[in-house]
Design a protein around this motif. Structure first.
Motif, mmCIF file in Angstrom:
data_model
loop_
_atom_site.group_PDB
_atom_site.id
_atom_site.type_symbol
_atom_site.label_atom_id
_atom_site.label_comp_id
_atom_site.label_asym_id
_atom_site.label_seq_id
_atom_site.Cartn_x
_atom_site.Cartn_y
_atom_site.Cartn_z
ATOM 1 N N PRO A 350 0.711 -1.153 0.083
ATOM 2 C CA PRO A 350 0.029 0.049 -0.007
ATOM 3 C C PRO A 350 0.781 1.288 -0.073
ATOM 4 O O PRO A 350 1.930 1.325 0.527
ATOM 5 N N SER A 393 -1.886 2.812 -6.087
ATOM 6 C CA SER A 393 -1.293 2.979 -4.600
ATOM 7 C C SER A 393 -2.323 2.686 -3.447
ATOM 8 O O SER A 393 -1.973 2.307 -2.575
ATOM 9 N N GLU A 394 -3.670 2.815 -3.803
ATOM 10 C CA GLU A 394 -4.464 2.543 -2.860
ATOM 11 C C GLU A 394 -4.937 1.140 -2.486
ATOM 12 O O GLU A 394 -5.579 0.767 -1.587
ATOM 13 N N LYS A 395 -4.351 0.438 -3.552
ATOM 14 C CA LYS A 395 -4.858 -1.256 -3.333
ATOM 15 C C LYS A 395 -3.665 -1.878 -2.804
ATOM 16 O O LYS A 395 -2.274 -1.475 -2.979
ATOM 17 N N GLU A 396 -4.076 -3.048 -2.225
ATOM 18 C CA GLU A 396 -3.014 -3.813 -1.575
ATOM 19 C C GLU A 396 -2.776 -5.173 -2.310
ATOM 20 O O GLU A 396 -2.025 -6.144 -1.887
#
Length: 410
Positions: A350, A393-396
């Motif tokens: 993240p 970038s917001e996702k893992e």
């Protein structure tokens, strides 16, 4: 009328593969001039790439076992036994309990099996504090891991993109055998068509924008275009101009005059150029139904609709396939930007955008993106990929079967 019996899109693609001949004239060109050319011979690697074990990061060559148990709260300790300078051979073997500094791309000292990044350690007075344990092979590319001697790196029919050029350069190849680049001739038809730079139009006149859009696409595909201007709806004039351009090029592209109107002479003109003539006169597609495809004495001829949107769509769909077939490129219908389903789970940290190289595979009528797993320094991951998937970038990470946007390579 025996023509204008429409074909389906699938039938049209099959007929293009069946009817369009391939140019087999081969030339040898310098690597720096080979961009977008089509390989005429397979490329077999004569050496390993890289030619030695090397580091992919700035850090310290170590025995991975010597880092086991290391953490921020309980660091390990190693003696710094020297450094490897960029471009120099690492001749001093590494012994247990020691570490040797290696820059990115530097040669690995004999005996070491991994590299600890400088972000995860700290040198103080010749002693290296290690704050992370690493696995064997971490941050290392082994000799031949990218390309192995004897491997067929590129097949006949491969279009040389920047990544293929780079792979060839890594092998020291300076010249390649390619099929001769092709020339296309373009001619607009119609009494109502005027040059695109005409400032003031008379009633009923239309600027010739098809030349710019169609020739622009052809140039994007590495094709030289000869502009034949605009011809009127007079059979003798049209036929003479088409013949003149046909003799100058490997493929003739005509825009306008492909419908069934009384003054549409395109079919007759194409038939007059030579046998076997028209094999598609109309495609079951909207826009673009009145499309003509032909072969005249071994040269393809394309009759595009006059409507600008139709002409561009048809040329992108079928003109590109005709050109690829003609110049000997391997035919693979892969779109430029699509939604595809990912074939496996991919983790991502993240706060960081990750870009994953993927191979596009069509299964059960839809596209799947198959990640190409490899170290970031490997050239061949670029060559083998069809596109890139972004993990924002917001996702893992992304899950198997999830739809992801793919930016496909040219």
């Amino acid at each position: 009328m025996q023509f204008f019996k429409v074909k389906t899109v699938e039938e049209t693609f099959a007929l293009i593969e069946e009817k369009i001949p391939k140019i087999r004239e081969v030339l040898v060109c310098n690597l720096e001039e080979a961009l977008h050319c089509i390989l005429a011979e397979p490329v077999v690697a004569a050496e390993d790439v890289p030619g030695f074990d090397r580091s992919t990061v700035d850090g310290y060559a170590v025995f991975s076992k010597d880092t086991y148990g290391s953490s921020e709260s309980m660091p390990g300790f190693l003696n710094v036994a020297g450094e490897v300078k960029m471009g120099e051979e690492a001749s001093i073997p590494l012994s247990r309990g020691n570490a040797i500094y290696v820059p990115t791309g530097g040669m690995l000292p004999p005996g070491s099996d991994s590299v600890l990044m400088i972000e995860h350690c700290e040198e103080i007075g010749g002693l290296l504090n290690t704050y992370k344990q690493i696995a064997p092979g971490e941050n290392v590319i082994r000799a031949g891991e990218d390309i192995q001697a004897g491997e067929v790196l590129l097949e006949v029919g491969t279009k040389l993109r920047p990544q293929e050029i780079g792979a060839l350069a890594s092998l020291g190849i300076s010249k390649v055998s390619v099929f001769r680049p092709i020339k296309a001739a373009y001619l607009s038809t119609g009494d109502e068509i005027v040059p695109y730079d005409t400032e003031t139009l008379e009633i009923g006149q239309i600027r010739d924008i098809n030349y710019l859009t169609v020739s622009g696409l052809a140039r994007e595909w590495g094709v030289e275009v000869i502009y034949g201007g605009i011809t009127t709806d007079d059979y003798e004039i049209f036929s003479a101009k088409a013949r003149e351009l046909y003799e100058q090029a490997d493929i003739l592209i005509l825009s306008g005059g492909s419908s069934v109107g009384a003054k549409d002479y395109t079919t007759e003109v194409i038939q007059s150029l030579g046998d076997p003539g028209v094999f598609v006169h109309g495609i079951s597609i909207k826009p673009g139904k009145p499309t003509i495809l032909a072969v005249a004495e071994g040269k393809p001829v394309i009759g595009l609709p006059g409507h600008p949107a139709s002409a561009m769509i048809i040329f992108r769909l079928f003109g590109e396939k005709v050109i690829k077939q003609l110049q000997g490129e391997r035919l693979e219908r892969k779109p430029e930007r699509i939604l595809a389903r990912i074939t496996k789970n991919i983790a991502s940290a993240p706060g960081r955008s990750d870009y994953i190289r993927v191979r596009l595979v069509e299964k059960d009528g839809e596209w799947w993106a198959d990640p190409i797993i490899g170290k970031s320094g490997l050239i061949t991951t670029l060559v083998k990929s069809d596109g890139i998937v972004e993990i924002v970038s917001e996702k893992e990470g992304i899950s198997q079967g999830e739809y992801v946007p793919v930016l496909a390579s040219k």
